[in-house]
Design a protein around this motif. Sequence first.
Motif, mmCIF file in Angstrom:
data_model
loop_
_atom_site.group_PDB
_atom_site.id
_atom_site.type_symbol
_atom_site.label_atom_id
_atom_site.label_comp_id
_atom_site.label_asym_id
_atom_site.label_seq_id
_atom_site.Cartn_x
_atom_site.Cartn_y
_atom_site.Cartn_z
ATOM 1 N N GLN A 79 0.822 -1.205 0.000
ATOM 2 C CA GLN A 79 0.000 0.000 0.000
ATOM 3 C C GLN A 79 0.862 1.263 0.000
ATOM 4 O O GLN A 79 0.535 2.246 -0.669
ATOM 5 C CB GLN A 79 -0.959 0.007 1.196
ATOM 6 C CG GLN A 79 -1.989 -1.095 1.161
ATOM 7 C CD GLN A 79 -2.787 -1.112 -0.128
ATOM 8 O OE1 GLN A 79 -3.212 -0.083 -0.631
ATOM 9 N NE2 GLN A 79 -2.979 -2.292 -0.685
ATOM 10 N N ARG A 81 2.139 1.902 -3.379
ATOM 11 C CA ARG A 81 1.080 2.430 -4.247
ATOM 12 C C ARG A 81 0.748 3.883 -3.929
ATOM 13 O O ARG A 81 -0.082 4.490 -4.604
ATOM 14 C CB ARG A 81 -0.189 1.595 -4.108
ATOM 15 C CG ARG A 81 -0.061 0.209 -4.660
ATOM 16 C CD ARG A 81 -1.344 -0.554 -4.482
ATOM 17 N NE ARG A 81 -1.192 -1.921 -4.941
ATOM 18 C CZ ARG A 81 -2.025 -2.892 -4.661
ATOM 19 N NH1 ARG A 81 -3.096 -2.657 -3.924
ATOM 20 N NH2 ARG A 81 -1.817 -4.108 -5.110
ATOM 21 N N ASN A 124 -0.433 5.013 -0.855
ATOM 22 C CA ASN A 124 -1.529 5.101 0.112
ATOM 23 C C ASN A 124 -1.014 5.325 1.535
ATOM 24 O O ASN A 124 -1.503 4.719 2.484
ATOM 25 C CB ASN A 124 -2.389 3.836 0.056
ATOM 26 C CG ASN A 124 -3.069 3.656 -1.265
ATOM 27 O OD1 ASN A 124 -3.334 4.623 -1.971
ATOM 28 N ND2 ASN A 124 -3.344 2.419 -1.623
ATOM 29 N N LEU A 180 -9.109 -0.547 3.300
ATOM 30 C CA LEU A 180 -7.823 -1.210 3.523
ATOM 31 C C LEU A 180 -7.889 -2.139 4.726
ATOM 32 O O LEU A 180 -7.381 -3.260 4.680
ATOM 33 C CB LEU A 180 -6.710 -0.186 3.735
ATOM 34 C CG LEU A 180 -6.208 0.566 2.522
ATOM 35 C CD1 LEU A 180 -5.091 1.527 2.925
ATOM 36 C CD2 LEU A 180 -5.718 -0.382 1.451
#
Length: 121
Positions: free
Chosen positions: A48, A51, A53, A73
Motif C-alpha cells: 500500500q 502504491r 496510500n 484497507l
Amino acid sequence: MIHMRTFFPKTAPEKLHALLAWSKLRQEQLTEAVSVTKDTVTEFLMRQIERGNWKEVQEVLRGKPMTKAGKFLLEELRDSVATKLIVRLGLRKVIAVGLAVVLLPLIFAKVAGQLMSKVRQ
C-alpha cells in the motif's frame, strides 16, 4: 519528528485467551498464526505504501481508519489475514476470522512501533 499513536485495546489479551479456550488451539498453532498475521500485515502495508496510500496506512496503524479508503484497507487486510490462516493452518473460517480480529490490533501496535523506530533513526 513524526508522532504516531497506536491502537492497542485493553481487552485484546482477554479476548485472545477466550478465543484460544473456545477454539482449543495449541500453542504452536497460535505462534504460527501470529507469524502469518505479522507477515501478511507487513507485506500488505508495504504494498500500500508503494502504491502511494501512505495516509490510509497511517490511519490503519493508528487504529482510526476514518476515510472510506482507510476502512476499505482494514477490511481487505482482515480478509487477507483470515484467508491465509485458513489456508496455512487449516483453521475453520470462524476461528480464522476471530484470530484475525484479535491479532490485528496487537500486530499493528508492534509494526507501528518498528516503523517509528526506523523513522527516528
